[in-house]
Design an enzyme around this catalytic site. Structure first.
Site, short mmCIF file in Angstrom:
data_model
loop_
_atom_site.label_atom_id
_atom_site.label_comp_id
_atom_site.label_asym_id
_atom_site.label_seq_id
_atom_site.Cartn_x
_atom_site.Cartn_y
_atom_site.Cartn_z
N CYS A 8 43.78 34.61 36.87
CA CYS A 8 42.54 35.39 36.80
C CYS A 8 41.96 35.23 35.40
O CYS A 8 42.30 34.27 34.69
CB CYS A 8 42.78 36.86 37.18
SG CYS A 8 43.90 37.74 36.08
N ASN A 11 44.64 38.01 32.89
CA ASN A 11 46.08 38.00 33.20
C ASN A 11 46.74 39.37 32.90
O ASN A 11 47.90 39.46 32.53
CB ASN A 11 46.82 36.86 32.46
CG ASN A 11 48.25 36.62 32.97
OD1 ASN A 11 49.11 36.19 32.22
ND2 ASN A 11 48.52 36.88 34.24
N CYS A 13 45.37 42.23 35.08
CA CYS A 13 45.09 43.04 36.28
C CYS A 13 45.41 42.27 37.56
O CYS A 13 46.45 42.50 38.19
CB CYS A 13 43.63 43.50 36.31
SG CYS A 13 43.19 44.59 34.92
N ARG A 14 44.54 41.35 37.95
CA ARG A 14 44.67 40.74 39.28
C ARG A 14 45.83 39.76 39.41
O ARG A 14 46.61 39.84 40.37
CB ARG A 14 43.36 40.03 39.67
CG ARG A 14 42.21 41.01 39.89
CD ARG A 14 40.88 40.29 39.90
NE ARG A 14 40.56 39.75 38.59
CZ ARG A 14 39.54 38.95 38.33
NH1 ARG A 14 38.73 38.58 39.31
NH2 ARG A 14 39.32 38.53 37.10
N SER A 15 45.94 38.80 38.47
CA SER A 15 46.99 37.78 38.67
C SER A 15 48.41 38.32 38.50
O SER A 15 49.30 37.93 39.27
CB SER A 15 46.73 36.52 37.84
OG SER A 15 46.71 36.79 36.47
N ASP A 125 37.19 41.98 40.25
CA ASP A 125 37.80 42.37 38.98
C ASP A 125 37.79 43.90 38.87
O ASP A 125 36.72 44.51 38.82
CB ASP A 125 37.02 41.74 37.83
CG ASP A 125 37.72 41.89 36.50
OD1 ASP A 125 38.63 42.75 36.41
OD2 ASP A 125 37.38 41.17 35.56
P1 4NP Z 1 41.90 40.44 35.15
O1 4NP Z 1 40.94 41.59 34.57
O2 4NP Z 1 41.15 39.13 34.99
O3 4NP Z 1 42.09 40.81 36.59
O4 4NP Z 1 43.17 40.50 34.33
C1 4NP Z 1 40.41 41.55 33.29
C2 4NP Z 1 41.14 42.04 32.24
C3 4NP Z 1 40.61 42.02 30.97
C4 4NP Z 1 39.34 41.50 30.76
C5 4NP Z 1 38.62 40.99 31.82
C6 4NP Z 1 39.15 41.01 33.08
N1 4NP Z 1 38.80 41.50 29.46
O5 4NP Z 1 37.63 41.10 29.32
O6 4NP Z 1 39.49 41.88 28.50
#
Ligand code: 4NP
Length: 162
Positions: A8, A11, A13-15, A125
């Site tokens: 994602c 790294n 939340c989703r992945s 997200d």
């Molecule tokens: P993820 O979510 O891609 O599912 O881990 C996010 C976590 C942090 C950020 C963006 C998306 N960020 O911009 O810090």
């Protein structure tokens, strides 16, 4: 060993949620010795960080512990190491397409393509939303994980499709 990488943006939340859910399914099926899982982000902001507290809490409510996972950034060599490189959304997919070494592009898939009945094409997200976003992410991930495992079993582990 079949190797699976979930990717994602951050790294956190989703992945890692997908990695935790899928590795739990793999362990329950007794396939932990045959399938290796990992996750990574296209971005580098959260390298070395544990998963977001909200993702950890939502997963733990389903009996899945993400606390040992740590963020890392995806790299071109991951396409050589991993049989499956699974993008959570279209933006991740486009970024991964750009770094895939030539000849390895077919290892890249949208993760939810493994659930033909999924209501979504992308795992949304949940970072900027409330807790229900994390639950919905887990619902989508659980279903796609079952389809992914079936794909691995029939494609790599010699199981006949049913
Ligand atoms: P993820 O979510 O891609 O599912 O881990 C996010 C976590 C942090 C950020 C963006 C998306 N960020 O911009 O810090």
């Amino acid at each position: 060993m079949v190797k699976v990488l979930f990717v994602c943006l951050g790294n956190i939340c989703r992945s890692p949620s997908a990695e935790g859910v899928f590795r739990d399914l793999v362990a329950k099926k007794g396939l932990a010795g045959q399938i290796l899982t990992d996750s990574a982000g296209t971005g580098s902001w959260h390298v070395g960080s544990p998963p977001d507290e909200r993702a950890q809490k939502a997963a733990l409510e389903r009996g899945i512990d993400l606390s040992d996972l740590r963020g890392r950034q995806v790299k071109p060599k991951d396409f050589i190491t991993f049989d499956y490189v699974l993008a959570m959304d279209r933006s991740n997919y486009a970024n991964l397409q750009q770094i895939a070494p030539s000849g390895y592009e077919d290892r890249l898939h949208m993760f939810l393509s493994f659930d033909p009945k999924s209501p979504e094409e992308e795992v949304p997200d949940p970072y900027y939303g409330g807790p229900s976003g994390f639950d919905y992410v887990l619902d989508l991930i659980e279903e796609a994980s079952k389809g992914l495992l079936r794909d691995i079993e029939t494609g790599y582990l010699g199981k006949s499709p049913d």
